[in-house]
Design a protein around this motif. Structure first.
Motif, PDB file in Angstrom:
ATOM      1  N   GLU A 201     107.489 -10.779  73.137  1.00  0.00           N
ATOM      2  CA  GLU A 201     108.364 -10.383  74.248  1.00  0.00           C
ATOM      3  C   GLU A 201     109.312  -9.267  73.854  1.00  0.00           C
ATOM      4  OE1 GLU A 201     107.760 -11.429  77.262  1.00  0.00           O
ATOM      5  OE2 GLU A 201     106.222 -12.786  76.485  1.00  0.00           O
TER       6      GLU A 201
ATOM      7  N   TRP B  60     106.212 -17.406  76.066  1.00  0.00           N
ATOM      8  CA  TRP B  60     105.321 -18.275  76.819  1.00  0.00           C
ATOM      9  C   TRP B  60     104.506 -19.126  75.858  1.00  0.00           C
ATOM     10  CZ3 TRP B  60     106.290 -18.447  81.763  1.00  0.00           C
ATOM     11  CH2 TRP B  60     106.725 -17.315  82.457  1.00  0.00           C
TER      12      TRP B  60
ATOM     13  N   PHE C 163     113.407 -20.781  76.011  1.00  0.00           N
ATOM     14  CA  PHE C 163     114.642 -20.028  76.212  1.00  0.00           C
ATOM     15  C   PHE C 163     115.609 -20.309  75.074  1.00  0.00           C
ATOM     16  CE2 PHE C 163     112.746 -20.832  80.288  1.00  0.00           C
ATOM     17  CZ  PHE C 163     112.916 -19.662  81.006  1.00  0.00           C
TER      18      PHE C 163
ATOM     19  N   SER D  92     111.041 -13.525  90.256  1.00  0.00           N
ATOM     20  CA  SER D  92     112.043 -12.806  89.480  1.00  0.00           C
ATOM     21  C   SER D  92     112.105 -11.344  89.902  1.00  0.00           C
ATOM     22  CB  SER D  92     111.709 -12.927  87.993  1.00  0.00           C
ATOM     23  OG  SER D  92     112.561 -12.147  87.219  1.00  0.00           O
TER      24      SER D  92
ATOM     25  N   SER E 211     111.031 -24.980  79.360  1.00  0.00           N
ATOM     26  CA  SER E 211     110.952 -25.273  80.792  1.00  0.00           C
ATOM     27  C   SER E 211     110.125 -26.535  80.982  1.00  0.00           C
ATOM     28  CB  SER E 211     110.256 -24.118  81.515  1.00  0.00           C
ATOM     29  OG  SER E 211     108.890 -24.060  81.122  1.00  0.00           O
TER      30      SER E 211
ATOM     31  N   THR F 198     118.326 -16.695  77.233  1.00  0.00           N
ATOM     32  CA  THR F 198     117.429 -15.560  77.068  1.00  0.00           C
ATOM     33  C   THR F 198     115.998 -16.077  77.002  1.00  0.00           C
ATOM     34  OG1 THR F 198     119.105 -14.354  75.808  1.00  0.00           O
ATOM     35  CG2 THR F 198     116.828 -13.601  75.576  1.00  0.00           C
ATOM     36  N   PHE F 199     115.128 -15.501  77.801  1.00  0.00           N
ATOM     37  CA  PHE F 199     113.708 -15.855  77.756  1.00  0.00           C
ATOM     38  C   PHE F 199     113.142 -15.386  76.429  1.00  0.00           C
ATOM     39  CE2 PHE F 199     109.314 -14.409  78.420  1.00  0.00           C
ATOM     40  CZ  PHE F 199     108.722 -15.649  78.671  1.00  0.00           C
TER      41      PHE F 199
ATOM     42  N   SER G 179     116.853 -12.823  87.043  1.00  0.00           N
ATOM     43  CA  SER G 179     116.165 -13.141  85.797  1.00  0.00           C
ATOM     44  C   SER G 179     115.542 -14.533  85.845  1.00  0.00           C
ATOM     45  CB  SER G 179     117.147 -13.066  84.617  1.00  0.00           C
ATOM     46  OG  SER G 179     118.053 -14.153  84.674  1.00  0.00           O
ATOM     47  N   LEU G 180     114.520 -14.726  85.025  1.00  0.00           N
ATOM     48  CA  LEU G 180     113.932 -16.061  84.875  1.00  0.00           C
ATOM     49  C   LEU G 180     114.997 -17.037  84.384  1.00  0.00           C
ATOM     50  CD1 LEU G 180     110.471 -15.392  83.206  1.00  0.00           C
ATOM     51  CD2 LEU G 180     110.895 -16.356  85.461  1.00  0.00           C
ATOM     52  N   ASP G 181     115.869 -16.550  83.524  1.00  0.00           N
ATOM     53  CA  ASP G 181     116.938 -17.395  82.999  1.00  0.00           C
ATOM     54  C   ASP G 181     117.791 -17.957  84.144  1.00  0.00           C
ATOM     55  OD1 ASP G 181     115.961 -16.429  80.598  1.00  0.00           O
ATOM     56  OD2 ASP G 181     117.586 -15.006  80.327  1.00  0.00           O
TER      57      ASP G 181
ATOM     58  N   ALA H 277     107.664 -22.240  79.066  1.00  0.00           N
ATOM     59  CA  ALA H 277     108.463 -21.096  78.642  1.00  0.00           C
ATOM     60  C   ALA H 277     109.552 -21.612  77.710  1.00  0.00           C
ATOM     61  CB  ALA H 277     109.096 -20.405  79.847  1.00  0.00           C
TER      62      ALA H 277
END
Length: 180
Positions: free
Chosen positions: A88, A134, A115, A51, A100, A130-131, A57-59, A113
Motif C-alpha cells: 500500500e 488487505w 488498520f 470511499s 475489519s 491508517t489503512f 477515507s476507509l478509515d 483489512a
C-alpha cells in the motif's frame, strides 16, 4: 459510531437518498438499507467505491468497526511501533492494529483489512486510523496482528507487513494478485 451509522450520516451529508447511493454503487437500495441497519458489510470493491464516490477515507467509514474488533482482541498490544506496508506504500506510527470484520467478495477479493491506530487523540470519527493492507483470510490477518503485537511487546521500533496481499484495482473491484 458504527459503520452503519457512519455510512448513513455521510450519505445524508451528501444529500443522497439510499436509492441514489445504490445507483452510484450499482447495487440495490435494499443492499444500502441493510448496510445502514448494521445487517452486513459491502464487498471490498464496494467499500473502495464508497470511499471514492463519497470522498471519505476507509478509515472514517470503518473506524468504530475497527475499534470494536480491537476491544474483543487481546492481541492489540501497547507501546508504539512504525509499520510499513509495501503493497500500500504507506508507513505510519501506531500503538495498536485492528482488523475489519469479514467482508464479502469473490474468491480473488480480499476478505479483511488491517488498520493502524495512532495516538493522536480522538476526533468525531474516533481515534486516528491508517489503512495498512488487505488480507485473503482471517488466518493471515490474525498472524499479522500477532506478529505486530510480539514486536511491540519486545520493544522493536519498526515492522514491515509480512502477510498482506498484493492487490490491483480493476473496473470490477479489487482483486488479490499475490498472497504473502
Amino acid at each position: 459510531m458504527s459503520f452503519a451509522e457512519n455510512l448513513k450520516q455521510i450519505r445524508k451529508g451528501h444529500h443522497l437518498s439510499q436509492e441514489e447511493l445504490a445507483e452510484l454503487l450499482n447495487v440495490s437500495r435494499q443492499a444500502v438499507s441493510k448496510w445502514e441497519q448494521g445487517q452486513g458489510y459491502p464487498e471490498a470493491e464496494k467499500l473502495m467505491l464508497l470511499s471514492g464516490k463519497l470522498n471519505v477515507s476507509l478509515d472514517a467509514l470503518m473506524s468504530s468497526e475497527i475499534a470494536r474488533s480491537a476491544a474483543s482482541d487481546s492481541t492489540t498490544g501497547t507501546g508504539s511501533i512504525r509499520i510499513t506496508s509495501l503493497h500500500e506504500n504507506v508507513t505510519t506510527a501506531c500503538y495498536k492494529v485492528m482488523a475489519s470484520g469479514k467482508m464479502r467478495g469473490g474468491k480473488k477479493s480480499p476478505q479483511y483489512a488491517l488498520f493502524g491506530v495512532s495516538s493522536g487523540g480522538s476526533s468525531f470519527w474516533g481515534e486516528p486510523t491508517t489503512f495498512l493492507g488487505w488480507y485473503a483470510n482471517q488466518e493471515l490477518v490474525s498472524k499479522e496482528i500477532e506478529a505486530i503485537h510480539q514486536a511491540i511487546s519486545q520493544g522493536i521500533p519498526t515492522y514491515t507487513l509480512r502477510y498482506s496481499a498484493k492487490t490491483e484495482r480493476r473496473l470490477t473491484g479489487i482483486r488479490i494478485i499475490e498472497e504473502s
